[in-house]
Design a protein around this motif. Sequence first.
Motif, PDB file in Angstrom:
ATOM      1  N   LYS A   1       7.202  10.436   5.994  1.00 56.49           N
ATOM      2  CA  LYS A   1       7.305  11.429   7.071  1.00 56.49           C
ATOM      3  C   LYS A   1       8.313  11.005   8.137  1.00 56.49           C
ATOM      4  O   LYS A   1       8.776  11.829   8.899  1.00 56.49           O
ATOM      5  CB  LYS A   1       5.946  11.662   7.705  1.00 56.49           C
ATOM      6  CG  LYS A   1       4.932  12.230   6.734  1.00 56.49           C
ATOM      7  CD  LYS A   1       4.012  13.180   7.439  1.00 56.49           C
ATOM      8  CE  LYS A   1       2.968  13.707   6.499  1.00 56.49           C
ATOM      9  NZ  LYS A   1       3.287  14.945   5.873  1.00 56.49           N
ATOM     10  N   GLY A   2       8.590   9.715   8.221  1.00 51.96           N
ATOM     11  CA  GLY A   2       9.539   9.226   9.210  1.00 51.96           C
ATOM     12  C   GLY A   2       8.899   8.832  10.522  1.00 51.96           C
ATOM     13  O   GLY A   2       9.559   8.284  11.396  1.00 51.96           O
ATOM     14  N   VAL A   3       7.618   9.115  10.675  1.00 52.28           N
ATOM     15  CA  VAL A   3       6.899   8.766  11.896  1.00 52.28           C
ATOM     16  C   VAL A   3       5.458   8.415  11.519  1.00 52.28           C
ATOM     17  O   VAL A   3       4.892   8.989  10.596  1.00 52.28           O
ATOM     18  CB  VAL A   3       6.943   9.927  12.920  1.00 52.28           C
ATOM     19  CG1 VAL A   3       6.229  11.160  12.410  1.00 52.28           C
ATOM     20  CG2 VAL A   3       6.380   9.496  14.258  1.00 52.28           C
ATOM     21  N   VAL A   4       4.887   7.446  12.228  1.00 53.93           N
ATOM     22  CA  VAL A   4       3.507   7.048  11.994  1.00 53.93           C
ATOM     23  C   VAL A   4       2.596   7.981  12.787  1.00 53.93           C
ATOM     24  O   VAL A   4       2.874   8.304  13.947  1.00 53.93           O
ATOM     25  CB  VAL A   4       3.285   5.573  12.415  1.00 53.93           C
ATOM     26  CG1 VAL A   4       1.823   5.183  12.261  1.00 53.93           C
ATOM     27  CG2 VAL A   4       4.173   4.655  11.583  1.00 53.93           C
TER      28      VAL A   4
ATOM     29  N   PHE B   1       0.862  -1.180   0.000  1.00 58.88           N
ATOM     30  CA  PHE B   1       0.000   0.000   0.000  1.00 58.88           C
ATOM     31  C   PHE B   1       0.897   1.228   0.000  1.00 58.88           C
ATOM     32  O   PHE B   1       1.783   1.353   0.853  1.00 58.88           O
ATOM     33  CB  PHE B   1      -0.906   0.013   1.235  1.00 58.88           C
ATOM     34  CG  PHE B   1      -1.900  -1.105   1.248  1.00 58.88           C
ATOM     35  CD1 PHE B   1      -3.081  -1.015   0.521  1.00 58.88           C
ATOM     36  CD2 PHE B   1      -1.652  -2.253   1.984  1.00 58.88           C
ATOM     37  CE1 PHE B   1      -4.005  -2.054   0.530  1.00 58.88           C
ATOM     38  CE2 PHE B   1      -2.575  -3.291   2.009  1.00 58.88           C
ATOM     39  CZ  PHE B   1      -3.752  -3.195   1.275  1.00 58.88           C
ATOM     40  N   LEU B   2       0.649   2.133  -0.947  1.00 60.93           N
ATOM     41  CA  LEU B   2       1.487   3.317  -1.097  1.00 60.93           C
ATOM     42  C   LEU B   2       0.723   4.599  -0.816  1.00 60.93           C
ATOM     43  O   LEU B   2      -0.436   4.747  -1.223  1.00 60.93           O
ATOM     44  CB  LEU B   2       2.022   3.417  -2.527  1.00 60.93           C
ATOM     45  CG  LEU B   2       2.912   2.296  -3.016  1.00 60.93           C
ATOM     46  CD1 LEU B   2       3.270   2.522  -4.483  1.00 60.93           C
ATOM     47  CD2 LEU B   2       4.165   2.197  -2.172  1.00 60.93           C
ATOM     48  N   CYS B   3       1.406   5.507  -0.159  1.00 61.45           N
ATOM     49  CA  CYS B   3       0.905   6.849   0.072  1.00 61.45           C
ATOM     50  C   CYS B   3       2.136   7.752   0.120  1.00 61.45           C
ATOM     51  O   CYS B   3       3.248   7.268   0.271  1.00 61.45           O
ATOM     52  CB  CYS B   3       0.133   6.896   1.387  1.00 61.45           C
ATOM     53  SG  CYS B   3      -1.006   8.275   1.456  1.00 61.45           S
ATOM     54  N   THR B   4       1.943   9.029  -0.022  1.00 63.48           N
ATOM     55  CA  THR B   4       3.091   9.920  -0.048  1.00 63.48           C
ATOM     56  C   THR B   4       3.895   9.847   1.252  1.00 63.48           C
ATOM     57  O   THR B   4       5.079   9.569   1.245  1.00 63.48           O
ATOM     58  CB  THR B   4       2.653  11.374  -0.331  1.00 63.48           C
ATOM     59  OG1 THR B   4       1.937  11.399  -1.562  1.00 63.48           O
ATOM     60  CG2 THR B   4       3.857  12.294  -0.433  1.00 63.48           C
ATOM     61  N   GLY B   5       3.240  10.082   2.401  1.00 64.46           N
ATOM     62  CA  GLY B   5       3.955  10.162   3.671  1.00 64.46           C
ATOM     63  C   GLY B   5       4.124   8.864   4.425  1.00 64.46           C
ATOM     64  O   GLY B   5       4.910   8.790   5.356  1.00 64.46           O
TER      65      GLY B   5
ATOM     66  N   SER C   1       7.350   4.487   9.146  1.00 66.33           N
ATOM     67  CA  SER C   1       7.211   5.241   7.908  1.00 66.33           C
ATOM     68  C   SER C   1       8.491   5.052   7.103  1.00 66.33           C
ATOM     69  O   SER C   1       9.577   5.376   7.571  1.00 66.33           O
ATOM     70  CB  SER C   1       6.987   6.720   8.244  1.00 66.33           C
ATOM     71  OG  SER C   1       6.905   7.485   7.085  1.00 66.33           O
ATOM     72  N   LYS C   2       8.346   4.485   5.881  1.00 64.29           N
ATOM     73  CA  LYS C   2       9.535   4.143   5.086  1.00 64.29           C
ATOM     74  C   LYS C   2       9.328   4.455   3.617  1.00 64.29           C
ATOM     75  O   LYS C   2       8.200   4.575   3.148  1.00 64.29           O
ATOM     76  CB  LYS C   2       9.895   2.674   5.278  1.00 64.29           C
ATOM     77  CG  LYS C   2       8.798   1.729   4.859  1.00 64.29           C
ATOM     78  CD  LYS C   2       8.936   0.386   5.541  1.00 64.29           C
ATOM     79  CE  LYS C   2       7.644  -0.365   5.633  1.00 64.29           C
ATOM     80  NZ  LYS C   2       6.582   0.242   6.379  1.00 64.29           N
TER      81      LYS C   2
END
Length: 175
Positions: free
Chosen positions: A44-47, A10-14, A67-68
């Motif tokens: 974003k680096g954080v969920v 599943f892909l999203c920007t952040g 977040s990766k």
Amino acid sequence: MTNRIYNVLFLCTGNSARSILAESVLTKDGSGRFRAFSAGSQPKGVVNAFALKVLRSFDYPAEGFRSKSWEEFARPDAPVMDFVFTVCDNAAGESCPVWPGQPMTAHWGIEDPAAVEGPDIQKEAAFVAAFRYLKNRISVFAALPIASLDRMTLGSKLVEIGQLQGATKPRPSAA
């Protein structure tokens, strides 16, 4: 009936909200038939804390997510994906990496709950709505007789799923 386990990304920007929700839902509701992953084009680096709160409130896995970048899944040593779904319109309009194995793809966009402004109760309500839209799509997807469908029929079904209640339209890519 096949015992094959399908890999789904599943892909999203952040990669902090919608894609995390989807990964958790498929992990729990996929009946052991799927291995779920999530990533972002600009993680974003954080969920998002509201994503984790909503997952916990519905008794879904909320631990171990990070977040990766989607680049992790384009490397030669990455798991080969069978399906790749964009869940945000920005990611759908971006140039994705070339995925090994030529996975089936579809856009399942929904509004970004992390973009909601206002009191926490409004933000949480947006995450609950996103969770429900994704859970609905994933339930329909998980019920498909994947092994018995030809590629064209399966592709059509995946597009239909992306048009279920709550669907957004992807933005055209800037090409």
